[in-house]
Design a protein around this motif. Structure first.
Motif, PDB file in Angstrom:
ATOM      1  N   LEU A  74       1.028  -1.169  -0.298  1.00 46.57           N
ATOM      2  CA  LEU A  74       0.000   0.081   0.126  1.00 46.57           C
ATOM      3  C   LEU A  74       0.791   1.150   0.128  1.00 46.57           C
ATOM      4  O   LEU A  74       0.738   2.163  -0.678  1.00 46.57           O
ATOM      5  CB  LEU A  74      -0.847   0.070   1.188  1.00 46.57           C
ATOM      6  N   SER A  75       1.771   1.044   0.728  1.00 44.49           N
ATOM      7  CA  SER A  75       2.959   2.580   0.938  1.00 44.49           C
ATOM      8  C   SER A  75       3.498   2.484  -0.595  1.00 44.49           C
ATOM      9  O   SER A  75       3.624   3.723  -0.743  1.00 44.49           O
ATOM     10  CB  SER A  75       4.042   2.183   1.875  1.00 44.49           C
ATOM     11  N   LYS A  76       3.565   1.579  -1.394  1.00 46.92           N
ATOM     12  CA  LYS A  76       4.375   1.686  -2.799  1.00 46.92           C
ATOM     13  C   LYS A  76       3.260   2.300  -3.514  1.00 46.92           C
ATOM     14  O   LYS A  76       3.479   3.223  -4.450  1.00 46.92           O
ATOM     15  CB  LYS A  76       4.775   0.299  -3.351  1.00 46.92           C
ATOM     16  N   GLN A  77       2.117   1.671  -3.414  1.00 48.37           N
ATOM     17  CA  GLN A  77       1.019   1.980  -4.501  1.00 48.37           C
ATOM     18  C   GLN A  77       0.565   3.595  -4.230  1.00 48.37           C
ATOM     19  O   GLN A  77       0.233   4.043  -5.221  1.00 48.37           O
ATOM     20  CB  GLN A  77      -0.070   1.154  -4.468  1.00 48.37           C
ATOM     21  N   LEU A  78       0.463   3.829  -2.987  1.00 49.66           N
ATOM     22  CA  LEU A  78      -0.067   5.228  -2.768  1.00 49.66           C
ATOM     23  C   LEU A  78       1.110   6.162  -2.724  1.00 49.66           C
ATOM     24  O   LEU A  78       0.743   7.581  -2.734  1.00 49.66           O
ATOM     25  CB  LEU A  78      -0.772   5.329  -1.221  1.00 49.66           C
ATOM     26  N   ASP A  79       2.315   5.907  -2.749  1.00 47.62           N
ATOM     27  CA  ASP A  79       3.436   6.766  -2.527  1.00 47.62           C
ATOM     28  C   ASP A  79       3.381   7.388  -1.423  1.00 47.62           C
ATOM     29  O   ASP A  79       3.523   8.615  -1.106  1.00 47.62           O
ATOM     30  CB  ASP A  79       3.662   7.859  -3.582  1.00 47.62           C
ATOM     31  N   ALA A  80       2.804   6.603  -0.107  1.00 49.33           N
ATOM     32  CA  ALA A  80       2.898   6.967   1.170  1.00 49.33           C
ATOM     33  C   ALA A  80       3.862   6.531   1.977  1.00 49.33           C
ATOM     34  O   ALA A  80       4.421   5.576   2.089  1.00 49.33           O
ATOM     35  CB  ALA A  80       1.412   6.441   1.698  1.00 49.33           C
ATOM     36  N   HIS A  81       4.384   7.504   3.072  1.00 53.02           N
ATOM     37  CA  HIS A  81       5.283   7.358   4.120  1.00 53.02           C
ATOM     38  C   HIS A  81       4.879   6.031   4.968  1.00 53.02           C
ATOM     39  O   HIS A  81       3.748   6.423   5.241  1.00 53.02           O
ATOM     40  CB  HIS A  81       5.584   8.575   4.796  1.00 53.02           C
ATOM     41  N   LEU A  82       5.547   5.098   5.131  1.00 51.65           N
ATOM     42  CA  LEU A  82       5.285   3.991   5.948  1.00 51.65           C
ATOM     43  C   LEU A  82       5.987   4.056   7.363  1.00 51.65           C
ATOM     44  O   LEU A  82       7.309   3.960   6.912  1.00 51.65           O
ATOM     45  CB  LEU A  82       5.102   2.685   5.515  1.00 51.65           C
ATOM     46  N   ILE A  83       5.778   4.030   8.374  1.00 52.23           N
ATOM     47  CA  ILE A  83       6.379   3.970   9.668  1.00 52.23           C
ATOM     48  C   ILE A  83       5.867   2.430  10.647  1.00 52.23           C
ATOM     49  O   ILE A  83       4.769   2.467  10.878  1.00 52.23           O
ATOM     50  CB  ILE A  83       6.416   5.246  10.516  1.00 52.23           C
ATOM     51  N   ALA A  84       6.748   1.828  10.610  1.00 56.77           N
ATOM     52  CA  ALA A  84       6.168   0.393  11.211  1.00 56.77           C
ATOM     53  C   ALA A  84       7.280  -0.081  12.342  1.00 56.77           C
ATOM     54  O   ALA A  84       8.357   0.398  12.231  1.00 56.77           O
ATOM     55  CB  ALA A  84       6.426  -0.596  10.173  1.00 56.77           C
ATOM     56  N   GLN A  85       6.894  -1.150  13.082  1.00 57.50           N
ATOM     57  CA  GLN A  85       7.649  -1.350  14.243  1.00 57.50           C
ATOM     58  C   GLN A  85       7.737  -3.060  14.014  1.00 57.50           C
ATOM     59  O   GLN A  85       6.906  -3.695  13.878  1.00 57.50           O
ATOM     60  CB  GLN A  85       6.676  -1.144  15.515  1.00 57.50           C
ATOM     61  N   ALA A 251      -5.734   0.734  -2.161  1.00 53.47           N
ATOM     62  CA  ALA A 251      -5.189   2.023  -2.785  1.00 53.47           C
ATOM     63  C   ALA A 251      -6.005   2.831  -3.669  1.00 53.47           C
ATOM     64  O   ALA A 251      -6.274   3.987  -3.512  1.00 53.47           O
ATOM     65  CB  ALA A 251      -3.828   1.468  -3.739  1.00 53.47           C
ATOM     66  N   ARG A 252      -7.018   1.875  -4.182  1.00 54.17           N
ATOM     67  CA  ARG A 252      -7.971   2.500  -4.962  1.00 54.17           C
ATOM     68  C   ARG A 252      -9.011   3.310  -4.138  1.00 54.17           C
ATOM     69  O   ARG A 252      -9.252   4.474  -4.434  1.00 54.17           O
ATOM     70  CB  ARG A 252      -8.744   1.379  -5.646  1.00 54.17           C
ATOM     71  N   ILE A 253      -9.467   2.925  -2.881  1.00 53.38           N
ATOM     72  CA  ILE A 253     -10.352   3.515  -2.159  1.00 53.38           C
ATOM     73  C   ILE A 253      -9.483   4.756  -1.542  1.00 53.38           C
ATOM     74  O   ILE A 253     -10.039   5.762  -1.465  1.00 53.38           O
ATOM     75  CB  ILE A 253     -10.848   2.549  -0.996  1.00 53.38           C
ATOM     76  N   PHE A 254      -8.390   4.521  -1.016  1.00 53.17           N
ATOM     77  CA  PHE A 254      -7.828   5.920  -0.656  1.00 53.17           C
ATOM     78  C   PHE A 254      -7.481   6.876  -1.531  1.00 53.17           C
ATOM     79  O   PHE A 254      -7.440   8.019  -1.352  1.00 53.17           O
ATOM     80  CB  PHE A 254      -6.537   5.488   0.073  1.00 53.17           C
ATOM     81  N   GLY A 255      -7.418   6.507  -2.903  1.00 51.86           N
ATOM     82  CA  GLY A 255      -7.180   7.500  -3.910  1.00 51.86           C
ATOM     83  C   GLY A 255      -8.488   8.143  -4.022  1.00 51.86           C
ATOM     84  O   GLY A 255      -8.584   9.569  -4.228  1.00 51.86           O
ATOM     85  N   GLU A 256      -9.561   7.587  -3.960  1.00 51.34           N
ATOM     86  CA  GLU A 256     -10.817   8.204  -4.034  1.00 51.34           C
ATOM     87  C   GLU A 256     -11.005   9.254  -2.857  1.00 51.34           C
ATOM     88  O   GLU A 256     -11.709  10.337  -2.903  1.00 51.34           O
ATOM     89  CB  GLU A 256     -12.197   7.228  -3.907  1.00 51.34           C
TER      90      GLU A 256
END
Ligand SMILES: [Zn+2]
Length: 267
Positions: A74-85, A251-256
């Protein structure tokens, strides 16, 4: 077996241990900031296996099964910063206030975590200092920087839930988890419910609260960010194909959602 106490209890992560924070797309252009508190199931070497059998350490009590693959894609598809533990929630739960009894659980579902019994104050403090605090400090830093630079920021906390908990089956495919934000969760829920094949839970299988959660109250609500948690049922994302399908769908839903928020000038 658990080895804590064998060495200096004020130290936790050693040479053979990786840092707790996993990040991807730090320069991503999406308004969505993705977090994943239960991304990994590593255990610091000094803690051994926390006294648990190997099959306990791969099931939902140790981490959010499947969410790492969804979060990465999802991070890749949205080009979104991911911070994970990366460390197991059995070492310290990064989505619990550190003073909550479930922060370092002695019991999870029906499993006793013997490596967490009778933990000395210093050993508990080391888990907070070396895992919990750096992870949350990093999220704070990133939000600070984004706000300072005027970058639109919507917090999305990614989780997964076990299909059966304590003998009770959970029918939802996905749930939105929220408390005080009245902007993002209804929009997300509306779009999830528009997917004909999904049963989407509204604050199911559980709701966010200040006592049982940390990331949304502290990084979303207290910072005034739009925010929601997402919980995906673990049997749907157990393999890579399922993880990719859910990342594609989200990714599609967050795009909308991004289009709708921009139209309303909320971001
Ligand atoms: Zn989780």
């Amino acid at each position: 077996m658990a080895l804590e106490g064998a060495g200096d209890p004020s130290l936790l992560l050693g040479k053979g241990d990786v840092p707790p924070i996993h990040e991807d797309n730090a320069a991503g252009r999406s308004p969505f900031l993705l977090t994943s508190d239960h991304y990994g199931r590593l255990i610091p070497r000094v803690l051994g296996d926390l006294g648990l059998a190997a099959d306990e350490l791969t099931r939902h009590i140790a981490w959010d099964v499947g969410i790492a693959g969804v979060a990465d894609a999802l991070s890749k598809q949205l080009d979104a910063h991911l911070i994970a533990q990366r460390y197991s929630r059995l070492v310290i739960d990064c989505n619990r206030p550190p003073d909550a009894p479930s922060s370092i659980p002695r019991l999870s579902e029906a499993t006793t975590i013997s490596g967490n019994a009778g933990l000395a104050g210093e050993a508990a403090a080391a888990r907070r200092r070396e895992i919990f605090e750096p992870y949350h400090r990093r999220i704070t830093e990133v939000i600070d920087r984004r706000l300072r630079d005027g970058v639109p920021t919507v917090l999305v906390s990614l989780h997964s839930f076990t299909p059966v908990y304590a003998g009770v089956a959970r029918p939802w495919h996905i749930g939105t988890l929220y408390h005080r934000d009245t902007r993002l969760p209804p929009l997300l829920l509306k779009l999830l419910r528009a997917e004909a094949d999904l049963l989407a839970g509204d604050n199911e299988p559980y709701a966010v609260s200040d006592d049982t959660d940390y990331t949304i109250p502290v990084h979303g609500e207290a910072r005034g960010l739009m925010n929601s948690g997402i919980e995906i049922r673990q049997d749907l994302i157990a393999d890579q194909a399922g993880q990719q399908q859910w990342a594609d769908r989200l990714a599609r839903i967050f795009g909308e959602i991004e289009t709708a928020l921009r139209a309303q000038r909320l971001i």
